[in-house]
Design a protein around this motif. Structure first.
Motif, PDB file in Angstrom:
ATOM      1  N   PRO A 141       0.800  -1.229   0.000  1.00  0.00           N
ATOM      2  CA  PRO A 141       0.000   0.000   0.000  1.00  0.00           C
ATOM      3  C   PRO A 141       0.830   1.276   0.000  1.00  0.00           C
ATOM      4  O   PRO A 141       0.412   2.278  -0.594  1.00  0.00           O
ATOM      5  N   ALA A 142       2.008   1.255   0.630  1.00  0.00           N
ATOM      6  CA  ALA A 142       2.836   2.466   0.661  1.00  0.00           C
ATOM      7  C   ALA A 142       3.249   2.888  -0.749  1.00  0.00           C
ATOM      8  O   ALA A 142       3.259   4.086  -1.074  1.00  0.00           O
ATOM      9  N   GLU A 143       3.605   1.919  -1.595  1.00  0.00           N
ATOM     10  CA  GLU A 143       3.957   2.249  -2.985  1.00  0.00           C
ATOM     11  C   GLU A 143       2.747   2.760  -3.742  1.00  0.00           C
ATOM     12  O   GLU A 143       2.850   3.693  -4.559  1.00  0.00           O
ATOM     13  N   MET A 144       1.611   2.156  -3.492  1.00  0.00           N
ATOM     14  CA  MET A 144       0.384   2.623  -4.142  1.00  0.00           C
ATOM     15  C   MET A 144       0.081   4.068  -3.740  1.00  0.00           C
ATOM     16  O   MET A 144      -0.293   4.896  -4.578  1.00  0.00           O
ATOM     17  N   ASN A 145       0.242   4.373  -2.464  1.00  0.00           N
ATOM     18  CA  ASN A 145      -0.012   5.742  -2.004  1.00  0.00           C
ATOM     19  C   ASN A 145       0.909   6.739  -2.679  1.00  0.00           C
ATOM     20  O   ASN A 145       0.503   7.855  -3.024  1.00  0.00           O
ATOM     21  N   ASP A 146       2.173   6.349  -2.893  1.00  0.00           N
ATOM     22  CA  ASP A 146       3.110   7.237  -3.572  1.00  0.00           C
ATOM     23  C   ASP A 146       2.669   7.518  -5.009  1.00  0.00           C
ATOM     24  O   ASP A 146       2.919   8.610  -5.542  1.00  0.00           O
ATOM     25  N   ALA A 147       2.028   6.522  -5.615  1.00  0.00           N
ATOM     26  CA  ALA A 147       1.632   6.664  -7.014  1.00  0.00           C
ATOM     27  C   ALA A 147       0.242   7.277  -7.182  1.00  0.00           C
ATOM     28  O   ALA A 147      -0.123   7.683  -8.299  1.00  0.00           O
ATOM     29  N   MET A 148      -0.526   7.357  -6.114  1.00  0.00           N
ATOM     30  CA  MET A 148      -1.906   7.836  -6.215  1.00  0.00           C
ATOM     31  C   MET A 148      -2.040   9.246  -6.799  1.00  0.00           C
ATOM     32  O   MET A 148      -2.941   9.499  -7.606  1.00  0.00           O
ATOM     33  N   PRO A 149      -1.197  10.221  -6.411  1.00  0.00           N
ATOM     34  CA  PRO A 149      -1.375  11.550  -7.008  1.00  0.00           C
ATOM     35  C   PRO A 149      -1.235  11.535  -8.533  1.00  0.00           C
ATOM     36  O   PRO A 149      -1.965  12.240  -9.236  1.00  0.00           O
ATOM     37  N   ARG A 150      -0.315  10.726  -9.040  1.00  0.00           N
ATOM     38  CA  ARG A 150      -0.148  10.632 -10.493  1.00  0.00           C
ATOM     39  C   ARG A 150      -1.357   9.934 -11.128  1.00  0.00           C
ATOM     40  O   ARG A 150      -1.822  10.348 -12.193  1.00  0.00           O
ATOM     41  N   MET A 151      -1.877   8.906 -10.469  1.00  0.00           N
ATOM     42  CA  MET A 151      -3.085   8.248 -10.962  1.00  0.00           C
ATOM     43  C   MET A 151      -4.248   9.237 -10.991  1.00  0.00           C
ATOM     44  O   MET A 151      -5.056   9.247 -11.931  1.00  0.00           O
ATOM     45  N   ALA A 152      -4.338  10.068  -9.979  1.00  0.00           N
ATOM     46  CA  ALA A 152      -5.408  11.065  -9.935  1.00  0.00           C
ATOM     47  C   ALA A 152      -5.321  12.016 -11.128  1.00  0.00           C
ATOM     48  O   ALA A 152      -6.343  12.403 -11.705  1.00  0.00           O
ATOM     49  N   GLU A 153      -4.094  12.385 -11.518  1.00  0.00           N
ATOM     50  CA  GLU A 153      -3.930  13.239 -12.696  1.00  0.00           C
ATOM     51  C   GLU A 153      -4.466  12.549 -13.944  1.00  0.00           C
ATOM     52  O   GLU A 153      -5.152  13.166 -14.771  1.00  0.00           O
ATOM     53  N   GLY A 154      -4.138  11.270 -14.093  1.00  0.00           N
ATOM     54  CA  GLY A 154      -4.617  10.540 -15.258  1.00  0.00           C
ATOM     55  C   GLY A 154      -6.127  10.407 -15.278  1.00  0.00           C
ATOM     56  O   GLY A 154      -6.762  10.556 -16.332  1.00  0.00           O
ATOM     57  N   ILE A 155      -6.728  10.136 -14.123  1.00  0.00           N
ATOM     58  CA  ILE A 155      -8.178  10.003 -14.041  1.00  0.00           C
ATOM     59  C   ILE A 155      -8.860  11.313 -14.418  1.00  0.00           C
ATOM     60  O   ILE A 155      -9.906  11.323 -15.073  1.00  0.00           O
ATOM     61  N   ALA A 156      -8.266  12.411 -14.023  1.00  0.00           N
ATOM     62  CA  ALA A 156      -8.861  13.720 -14.293  1.00  0.00           C
ATOM     63  C   ALA A 156      -8.660  14.176 -15.736  1.00  0.00           C
ATOM     64  O   ALA A 156      -9.534  14.846 -16.301  1.00  0.00           O
ATOM     65  N   GLU A 157      -7.535  13.798 -16.369  1.00  0.00           N
ATOM     66  CA  GLU A 157      -7.152  14.428 -17.639  1.00  0.00           C
ATOM     67  C   GLU A 157      -7.292  13.530 -18.862  1.00  0.00           C
ATOM     68  O   GLU A 157      -7.452  14.035 -19.973  1.00  0.00           O
ATOM     69  N   ALA A 158      -7.234  12.225 -18.705  1.00  0.00           N
ATOM     70  CA  ALA A 158      -7.253  11.329 -19.861  1.00  0.00           C
ATOM     71  C   ALA A 158      -8.660  11.210 -20.438  1.00  0.00           C
ATOM     72  O   ALA A 158      -9.651  11.480 -19.755  1.00  0.00           O
ATOM     73  N   PRO A 159      -8.779  10.811 -21.699  1.00  0.00           N
ATOM     74  CA  PRO A 159     -10.106  10.511 -22.245  1.00  0.00           C
ATOM     75  C   PRO A 159     -10.817   9.484 -21.367  1.00  0.00           C
ATOM     76  O   PRO A 159     -10.177   8.620 -20.757  1.00  0.00           O
ATOM     77  N   ALA A 160     -12.130   9.577 -21.324  1.00  0.00           N
ATOM     78  CA  ALA A 160     -12.894   8.788 -20.354  1.00  0.00           C
ATOM     79  C   ALA A 160     -12.653   7.292 -20.470  1.00  0.00           C
ATOM     80  O   ALA A 160     -12.581   6.587 -19.457  1.00  0.00           O
ATOM     81  N   ASN A 161     -12.499   6.780 -21.691  1.00  0.00           N
ATOM     82  CA  ASN A 161     -12.340   5.332 -21.833  1.00  0.00           C
ATOM     83  C   ASN A 161     -11.036   4.840 -21.218  1.00  0.00           C
ATOM     84  O   ASN A 161     -10.970   3.738 -20.670  1.00  0.00           O
ATOM     85  N   LEU A 162      -9.975   5.646 -21.285  1.00  0.00           N
ATOM     86  CA  LEU A 162      -8.695   5.269 -20.685  1.00  0.00           C
ATOM     87  C   LEU A 162      -8.671   5.618 -19.194  1.00  0.00           C
ATOM     88  O   LEU A 162      -8.173   4.843 -18.374  1.00  0.00           O
ATOM     89  N   ALA A 163      -9.238   6.751 -18.850  1.00  0.00           N
ATOM     90  CA  ALA A 163      -9.301   7.138 -17.434  1.00  0.00           C
ATOM     91  C   ALA A 163     -10.102   6.129 -16.625  1.00  0.00           C
ATOM     92  O   ALA A 163      -9.818   5.897 -15.442  1.00  0.00           O
TER      93      ALA A 163
END
Length: 343
Positions: A37-59
């Motif tokens: 989980p610690a590694e996942m938490n480190d990556a979460m902010p970047r995942m959040a960027e992708g969810i917010a910015e990528a086209p819906a099908n990829l997000a």
């Protein structure tokens, strides 16, 4: 490959619509199986960027992976907030797609979100009605199942997100409309209506006693019914009767349900201040407000109700706390607002 580096690559591919996304997705899924989980938490902010910015099908795929991380112990807030913020636009786009399709296809049902994929034929069908909005609406339609699944995980496991959402009624209305096309959206709709840190007044018609309770994370009135029984039966100045066993009450709070599951009987009939039945299939938010407070009135059971133990949303812990006992003489002002039960 380190998880954060892999996430950085896939988010870049999603946002830029690079073909490498398809190769990176199974790699990320595989890496997620063993990442702490610690590694996942480190990556979460970047995942959040992708969810917010990528086209819906990829997000949507990034949202699914984030939801899986949350279920395995990662912090639900960072990417979770991105999921629930984006899902409103996805629902809107999906409804726009459905309306355009129904107008264009002469009553033919919209494409199956699970079995079909975006195609030139689908695009050509809706473009005359949507113009430049056609691509976004089509992608939102096919991304709705992924966002719904992730959104349900987030709303179950992040009470701070549930409580902090603005325009919850508007969001719930849109989710209710989308449930016509995606039945799983019923769960998201119900989760948007969950009450947290909500005070209720519970009145017993026979003894004229009452209690103030505070609830949170309760998914339906089956759950509310049993938690009230667990809190009030056998309590000093409480109610008589057979209190549900502690292990049964725990199933309605936060414990796993044992195999079976056990069957529990309802000890009362619950009605609102207007005398209308509080149906177990409903949710606490359905209970009307009187003088700023939702009021529950306890009556003897009209018939025996039995149902399996457990929570509608197993990932969502519930709470019910008794804050105060009220003697009959202190409730005279309330009873004048309480109607007899309607049968």
């Amino acid at each position: 490959m380190a998880l954060l580096h892999l996430v950085d690559q896939i988010v870049w591919a999603a946002v830029t619509e690079d073909r490498s996304f398809g190769d990176l997705l199974p790699q990320l899924m595989e890496a997620s199986k063993t990442a702490p989980p610690a590694e996942m938490n480190d990556a979460m902010p970047r995942m959040a960027e992708g969810i917010a910015e990528a086209p819906a099908n990829l997000a949507g795929w990034l949202a699914i992976i984030s939801g899986a991380w949350i279920e395995t112990g990662a912090d639900p807030v960072i990417a979770g907030l991105a999921v629930v913020q984006r899902i409103t636009d996805v629902i809107s786009g999906a409804l726009t797609f459905a309306n355009a399709w129904e107008e264009a296809a002469g009553g033919k049902p919209p494409p199956d979100m699970h079995e079909e994929k975006p195609s030139q034929h689908i695009f050509d069908t809706i473009t005359p009605r949507l113009g430049e909005r056609a691509v976004g609406a089509m992608l939102a339609w096919f991304a709705l199942p992924q966002f719904t699944m992730a959104g349900c995980t987030v709303l179950q496991m992040a009470p701070s997100i549930r409580a902090g959402l603005a325009d919850r009624d508007f969001r719930a209305l849109a989710a209710g409309e989308a449930a016509e096309y995606l039945p799983q959206m019923d769960h998201f709709h119900a989760l948007l209506r969950v009450l947290d840190d909500e005070r209720l007044l519970v009145l017993d018609r026979e003894s004229r006693k009452g209690w103030t309770v505070t609830i949170g994370g309760i998914g339906d009135n089956f759950q509310l019914h049993i938690l009230l029984a667990g809190a009030l039966i056998g309590r000093p100045d409480g109610l008589p009767g057979d209190r549900p066993a502690p292990e049964i009450v725990a199933c309605f709070l936060d414990a796993d349900v044992p195999p079976g599951p056990p069957v529990i009987s309802s000890p009362w009939n619950l009605v609102d201040a207007h005398g209308e039945w509080i149906w177990n299939e409903g949710v606490p938010a359905d209970i009307p407000v009187v003088n700023g407070t939702r009021v529950i009135v306890i009556d003897p059971p009209s018939y025996e109700r039995s149902f399996p133990a457990g929570r509608r949303f197993p990932l969502m812990p519930a709470t019910l706390q008794v804050n105060a006992d009220h003697l009959p003489e202190n409730l005279a002002g309330w009873w004048q607002h309480i109607a007899p039960a309607k049968h």
